[in-house]
Design a protein around this motif. Structure first.
Motif, mmCIF file in Angstrom:
data_model
loop_
_atom_site.group_PDB
_atom_site.id
_atom_site.type_symbol
_atom_site.label_atom_id
_atom_site.label_comp_id
_atom_site.label_asym_id
_atom_site.label_seq_id
_atom_site.Cartn_x
_atom_site.Cartn_y
_atom_site.Cartn_z
ATOM 1 N N LEU A 18 -1.925 -9.763 -4.271
ATOM 2 C CA LEU A 18 -1.967 -10.876 -5.220
ATOM 3 C C LEU A 18 -0.814 -11.837 -4.968
ATOM 4 C CD1 LEU A 18 -4.148 -9.140 -6.666
ATOM 5 C CD2 LEU A 18 -3.339 -10.212 -8.772
ATOM 6 N N CYS A 19 0.336 -11.289 -4.627
ATOM 7 C CA CYS A 19 1.501 -12.134 -4.325
ATOM 8 C C CYS A 19 1.207 -13.028 -3.121
ATOM 9 C CB CYS A 19 2.723 -11.249 -4.080
ATOM 10 S SG CYS A 19 4.212 -12.149 -3.638
ATOM 11 N N ALA A 20 0.636 -12.447 -2.075
ATOM 12 C CA ALA A 20 0.330 -13.219 -0.857
ATOM 13 C C ALA A 20 -0.719 -14.289 -1.137
ATOM 14 C CB ALA A 20 -0.144 -12.281 0.253
ATOM 15 N N ASN B 290 -0.598 -0.815 -2.678
ATOM 16 C CA ASN B 290 0.371 -1.658 -3.391
ATOM 17 C C ASN B 290 -0.244 -3.053 -3.550
ATOM 18 O OD1 ASN B 290 2.658 -2.940 -4.348
ATOM 19 N ND2 ASN B 290 4.037 -1.814 -2.996
ATOM 20 N N TRP B 291 -1.234 -3.134 -4.436
ATOM 21 C CA TRP B 291 -2.069 -4.338 -4.548
ATOM 22 C C TRP B 291 -1.279 -5.559 -5.033
ATOM 23 C CZ3 TRP B 291 -1.973 -6.244 -9.387
ATOM 24 C CH2 TRP B 291 -1.655 -5.352 -10.424
ATOM 25 N N GLY B 292 -0.158 -5.341 -5.675
ATOM 26 C CA GLY B 292 0.655 -6.469 -6.144
ATOM 27 C C GLY B 292 1.032 -7.381 -4.989
ATOM 28 N N ARG B 293 1.245 -6.784 -3.824
ATOM 29 C CA ARG B 293 1.597 -7.599 -2.655
ATOM 30 C C ARG B 293 0.434 -8.474 -2.207
ATOM 31 N NH1 ARG B 293 4.857 -3.112 0.993
ATOM 32 N NH2 ARG B 293 6.558 -2.778 -0.492
#
Lengths: 406, 406
Positions: free
Chosen positions: B322-324, B317-320
């Motif tokens: 980038l979000c971090a 879940n790579w979006g997390r």
């Protein structure tokens, strides 16, 4: 000031809808909030450098026009990290909705929540916009459907409404919001829409919402993860018929107080419904020299995984609270701290001047067992305070997030 | 440079012991590291405002004397938030141990780990000191017993040793440390002891350890909670017989490199043995303009609860991630980020220029299923990089910490 039932359709001139468009597997996934006349629009947005397409769109609309007539929202897909196609799809969502409502697309704000990195299913969105127009209604059931349609891992729909009088004229504010993971708002929260029929100048509406979030949405945290999509939008359509508020007079103060009640209650609902949470954990730091110091300390406590797991275990492991204060980055004298816990089951002083009191562990456990528990840390230096809201960290949080996309 | 088996007794002139003194319920709870001659002593300590009594004692000894001959450690009780009695008990612990060893108490450093707020059971400590003296030994079994006696929720004892030559003279460094909750070291970690027979000036020993932790212990995190007791101590007794290092020459560089290998390996062991963890999660940020930027971004990724739960669920879940990075507080261009995952099962590019690649989810899951997994984020701006180490967040972390004191 009176709390009334309902949500975004409570003020005059607002309609809402919540429908299933096929973005998620089975649950409602699109919502619309519509004002029958153009409304002043303001908002606050995520400070995350990675900003979702709808965040960029809304900021532009609000800065350039300061007016809007509708907010279309979807859950299931966040439309973040989606590049040029994501920007295009977001604009299409606004355009589809505008076309159904007979508006220009710049009158439609957008908001998305869900998985990062996936593109919006644009055909489903187009069909969803049609259905939203058909399903619009102004009663509280429709507000409830809209609040339901923006839920992701939320376990209940979050809405609140208040009415108050300005020189004998009734004014109403309604709101809805959603959590419940990636919640650590900074200048805004993950999807909140506030509506009011108040007449107020654009400048003061912007100032009211900006100031408000500092003590409401920005004081909650579920998991210290500031999302890419945080957006709090407010529409004010003036249909209450009050004399437009253009200065910080008594009417403005009444509005600000009512607004703050709504945003705080919505924020607390989001904290209590944090992913996997079993309880709301409130933390108040008093006796601080500055408000900022109290904010830093209270947020450090509610965001500590070790404090949160102790709260889950009904364990008055107060050393973790002092530890979280100690690394927060704000100065205080550890040897002066008094610490209390409190809930409907009672109140107990655990620590005096930084050292353990001889308290009853049974009593402490009984207090912590309740659905809403508070910790109060008095650092006995100045007269400032702050309150932050969080939740416990449970095994269910892990299950939800180890498995979110499947 | 050669990795050798053993720990703190590997260098010449060191003895160790690990025993059960009755502080904890059944497990070993006191350890001693002893140098047969006085040793140069340096250390780094927690930045938490709430400092445990042993931290205050050690800082004073190191600043005033810069020499020590023994370190006595206990687990079970942290001796933090214990007021004047805590300070007194800590000094007694040093005095008891000194008396057994025929030293003055200022030659004995102390370290405690365990529950905050409880007082040391001082009779048990006195008896423990006697037993520690009796049980001292210089073989690797004794080093292992000491490493075992400082464990709290650790699942394995952590030690490492290296030997190298300086102008034909063999020099050895050994070390032990413990985790495994409240781990987010800042200038030091929760109890680490390094021993060496190197001859080196006090000033350079201090500088070496201070610089070292920036890239080793300070780059790991289990739960973002910086403890009240973090202490990394190093003793150098000069018994190797090398010419004393008094300047930053080649010998110093060799020592620093060997030291860094030990501290990094101990740090990685601590991260992989984080409470409830099933795997080591390494994160490297490359292409940064400054080292500081890379440090901030990599630490933000390994400390995100949402990233950590996704790693637990073998979910790319790579979006997390980038979000971090987006809320980390360091600038970068989200539209330039490339993201890879890597383990012994292979390597995969998930994101190019901030957008999803068309990768195989099955392959991604296979990579993430391994015991050691890495994420590499290339922000394609400059030439600096940093590596941080953490672990996954599991339901077991919650169980351990909801229930720690009972």
């Amino acid at each position: 000031m009176e709390i009334i039932s309902g949500g975004v359709t409570a003020p005059k001139g607002y309609k809402a809808a919540g429908i299933y468009a096929g973005i998620k597997k089975k649950k409602k996934d699109m919502a619309l909030v519509y004002s029958v006349v153009p409304a002043k629009a303001a908002g606050t947005f995520t400070t995350n450098l990675v900003k979702a397409a709808p965040v960029i769109w809304d900021r532009k609309i609000i800065q350039e026009y300061g007016m809007a007539q509708a907010v279309v929202l979807n859950s299931g897909v966040a439309n973040a990290c989606t590049g040029a196609l994501g920007t295009e799809n977001n604009e299409k969502m606004a355009a589809f909705m505008a076309s159904e409502l007979g508006l220009k697309k710049e009158a439609v704000l957008t908001a998305s929540t869900g998985v990062i990195g996936r593109q919006l299913p644009i055909e489903a969105i187009a069909e969803g916009c049609k259905l939203l127009k058909q399903e619009l209604g102004e009663d509280k059931e429709h507000a409830g459907l809209a609040a339901e349609a923006i839920m992701t891992t939320d376990t209940f729909a979050k809405q609140y409404a208040i009415s108050f009088e300005l020189n004998g004229i009734p004014v109403t504010i309604g709101g809805m919001s959603k959590g419940s993971g990636m919640i650590h708002p900074n200048m805004a929260t993950m999807l909140g829409v506030i509506t009011t029929d108040l007449a107020i100048s654009k400048e003061l509406l912007i100032e009211a919402i900006r100031e408000d979030v500092k003590d409401s949405f920005n004081m909650i945290s579920v998991d210290r993860d500031t999302s890419t999509n945080d957006s709090l939008l407010i529409l004010a359509n003036g249909m209450a018929g009050n004399e437009e508020i253009t200065e910080k007079n008594e009417a403005y103060e009444i509005f600000v107080k009512a607004l703050h009640t709504i945003t705080t209650e919505l924020a607390k609902m989001m904290a209590s419904d944090g992913e996997g949470a079993t309880k709301l954990f409130e933390c108040r730091v008093t006796g601080a020299d500055t408000k900022e110091q109290a904010v830093i300390l209270s947020k450090s406590i509610i965001t500590s995984n070790l404090v949160k797991t102790a709260i889950y275990g009904n364990d008055a492991n107060w050393g973790r609270i002092l530890c979280a204060m100690g690394y927060a980055g704000a100065s205080f004298d550890p040897d002066k701290v008094d610490l209390y816990i409190e809930s409907c089951a009672g109140s107990l002083k655990l620590v005096e001047n930084g050292m353990a009191m001889d308290y009853s562990e049974e009593m402490a456990t009984e207090i912590l067992k309740q659905k809403e528990v508070s910790a109060i840390a008095d650092i006995k230096s100045g007269n400032c305070m702050a309150t932050a809201w969080g939740c416990d960290l449970t095994d269910k949080y892990v299950y939800i997030n180890a498995d979110y996309r499947s």
